[in-house]
Design an enzyme around this catalytic site. Structure first.
Site, mmCIF file in Angstrom:
data_model
loop_
_atom_site.group_PDB
_atom_site.id
_atom_site.type_symbol
_atom_site.label_atom_id
_atom_site.label_comp_id
_atom_site.label_asym_id
_atom_site.label_seq_id
_atom_site.Cartn_x
_atom_site.Cartn_y
_atom_site.Cartn_z
ATOM 1 N N LYS A 241 -9.577 -7.376 8.644
ATOM 2 C CA LYS A 241 -10.231 -7.477 9.940
ATOM 3 C C LYS A 241 -10.130 -6.153 10.692
ATOM 4 C CE LYS A 241 -6.457 -9.069 12.876
ATOM 5 N NZ LYS A 241 -6.092 -8.041 13.862
ATOM 6 N N HIS B 206 0.833 -1.213 0.000
ATOM 7 C CA HIS B 206 0.000 0.000 0.000
ATOM 8 C C HIS B 206 0.860 1.252 0.000
ATOM 9 C CE1 HIS B 206 -3.476 -2.557 0.864
ATOM 10 N NE2 HIS B 206 -4.231 -1.506 0.580
#
Lengths: 299, 190
Positions: free
Chosen positions: B101, B36
């Site tokens: 999550k 990222h």
């Protein structure tokens, strides 16, 4: 380098990575029954329980984030720390090659992964000596291992009292406000239901370390200090009324345990240090004889 | 339980709602912190095609056995760390699903609404359950550059279970639970 010691430590690592200690597994199974059938919380717990069985059977990691490798060793007077560390590092390398551990040691300056879990500060060793007057029993070494994942580690935090935002003063009520705030902020990010290891007092370093050592306590033990025992119970009670639940899905079980210790402090400082552990509380230990053979498991 | 199979079209994705439980079959691409950050900074161009793809916030344990990649453990990592980058990833590469999550924030929720994407929650710590759903490792990208846990692993999966917790209608379970638990804590104090 003692081969037996290295094999014992390799076995300890494999077991810690793929099986929960009995007290934690029991706590999780009890918590499942408090969640409504058909709820998201129940769904989360069902997958967790299925995972525990698979991991134990396959001897593979419960969680892919095998985290920081923390060894806590109590050794007899006159034992060789260098030898122990060398054997442990070899065991860690082998465990990584087998896939019991993820390659988790990254150079903070270059971003390069060491590939074998060794590097400055990895693994972590805390050495203590056994009783001052050695008896036959104290000739044995006890080694405890915690594998602490990054997700829950990121939910750890340290408060400095008084805290204006929480309206928390330097008293037990203030401490309690810190603990509940930490649980609230964590939500599901630390893989709730979590376990808090807490230290009241100390400095910024000793406070955090002592809070982590509280995670060595079995969930079903009792704090010998009545005031702290009461706070542990109160925090558990209140935290489990927040309805954060497993994974932050909303549910009855937000905390599996709260273990609080205390250290003296300098007058100017009042730290409350919190180590947040996930439900996958990978903690195990073994007592080793003089040859390095495992004579008993500690959890 | 709904089956989510390719192609992961915008229409299909926009029909999903918070609370929907799905089983995903098809290809997942893992992507976490290093990837990222690199995509954001332009350090490396994206070496694979993410149009209508599902990405998975995961740093798996993968070892090579007899020349073949074997996945030993593959549960999700905490997604919120990617919050500064995910809007642009969804916008620039056409990602339709993000599995992770702990949820993501308002900016990612906005991207889900604007571009047609959902956040799917896998159970943290259930590394063996998800490893079992991986039928093949199709490939790996940027392995040498960022290391094994941070690399882009292309996983072929069958019946990978997840829950929609952020949908393309601006709904987020995480916002809901944060609000509810904050109110409960305030109530406990009084």
């Amino acid at each position: 380098m003692p081969e037996k010691l290295k094999s014992s430590l390799l076995e300890l690592i494999q077991r810690t990575s793929s099986e929960l200690p009995k007290d934690v597994e029991a706590s999780i199974r009890r918590a499942v029954s408090h969640e409504k059938v058909g709820s998201r919380a129940r769904y989360a717990f069902d997958i967790i329980c299925e995972n525990l069985e698979l991991a134990k059977k396959a001897k593979q990691p419960i969680c892919q984030d095998t985290g920081s490798i923390l060894f806590f060793v109590k050794a007899p007077i006159g034992s060789n720390q260098h030898e122990f560390e060398a054997a442990a590092c070899e065991a860690v390398k082998e465990a990584t090659a087998y896939g019991y551990l993820r390659q988790n040691s990254v150079d903070s300056l270059t971003g390069k992964n060491s590939g074998n879990n060794l590097g400055p500060g990895n693994p972590y060793f805390h050495f203590e000596q056994n009783a001052k007057t050695p008896t036959r029993q104290h000739a044995n070494t006890s080694v405890r291992l915690i594998l602490k994942g990054g997700g829950c580690e990121n939910c750890g935090t340290q408060y400095s009292l008084p805290d204006k935002r929480l309206d928390a003063q330097r008293n037990m009520d203030g401490v309690s406000k810190c603990l509940l705030d930490a649980v609230l902020q964590a939500q599901g990010k630390g893989c709730a239901p979590g376990i808090l290891g807490v230290c009241v007092g100390g400095d910024r370093a000793t406070g955090y370390m002592h809070s982590k050592e509280q995670l060595l306590r079995p969930l079903d033990d009792k704090n010998p200090n009545p005031e702290l025992a009461k706070m542990e119970g109160d925090v558990m009670d209140k935290a489990n009324k927040l309805f954060i639940g497993p994974m932050g899905f909303g549910g009855e079980c937000t905390l599996l345990g709260c273990k609080i210790g205390a250290l003296n402090r300098v007058p100017a400082s009042f730290f409350v240090s919190i180590s947040y552990m996930c439900w996958a509380d990978r903690r195990q230990g073994a007592e080793l004889d003089e040859e390095g053979k495992i004579v008993k498991w500690l959890y | 339980m709904a089956l989510l199979t390719p192609p992961f079209t915008e229409e299909k994705i926009r029909s999903l709602k918070v609370g929907d439980m799905v089983e995903i079959s098809g290809v997942l691409f893992t992507a976490r912190d290093a990837v990222h950050q690199c995509l954001h900074s332009g350090k490396y161009p994206l070496p694979c095609n993410w149009k209508d793809a599902i990405i998975y916030h995961c740093g798996p344990v993968v070892i090579k056995d007899g020349g073949k990649w074997i996945v030993k453990a593959a549960g999700p990592t905490t997604s919120i760390r990617e919050e500064p980058y995910e809007y642009d990833v969804i916008k620039n590469f056409g990602v339709r699903g993000v599995i992770g999550k702990g949820g993501m924030g308002a900016k990612t929720l906005q991207a889900c609404k604007e571009f047609g994407c959902v956040y799917l929650h896998a159970i943290g710590g259930a590394a063996q359950v998800y490893a079992q759903k991986i039928t093949n490792v199709n490939g790996v990208y940027l392995y040498d550059e960022v290391g094994s846990p941070e690399a882009i692993w292309e996983f072929q999966v069958k019946d990978f279970p997840a829950v929609v917790t952020m949908d393309s209608n601006g709904n987020s379970l995480h916002e809901e639970i944060l609000k509810l638990s904050s109110e409960r804590l305030t109530h406990l104090r009084t």
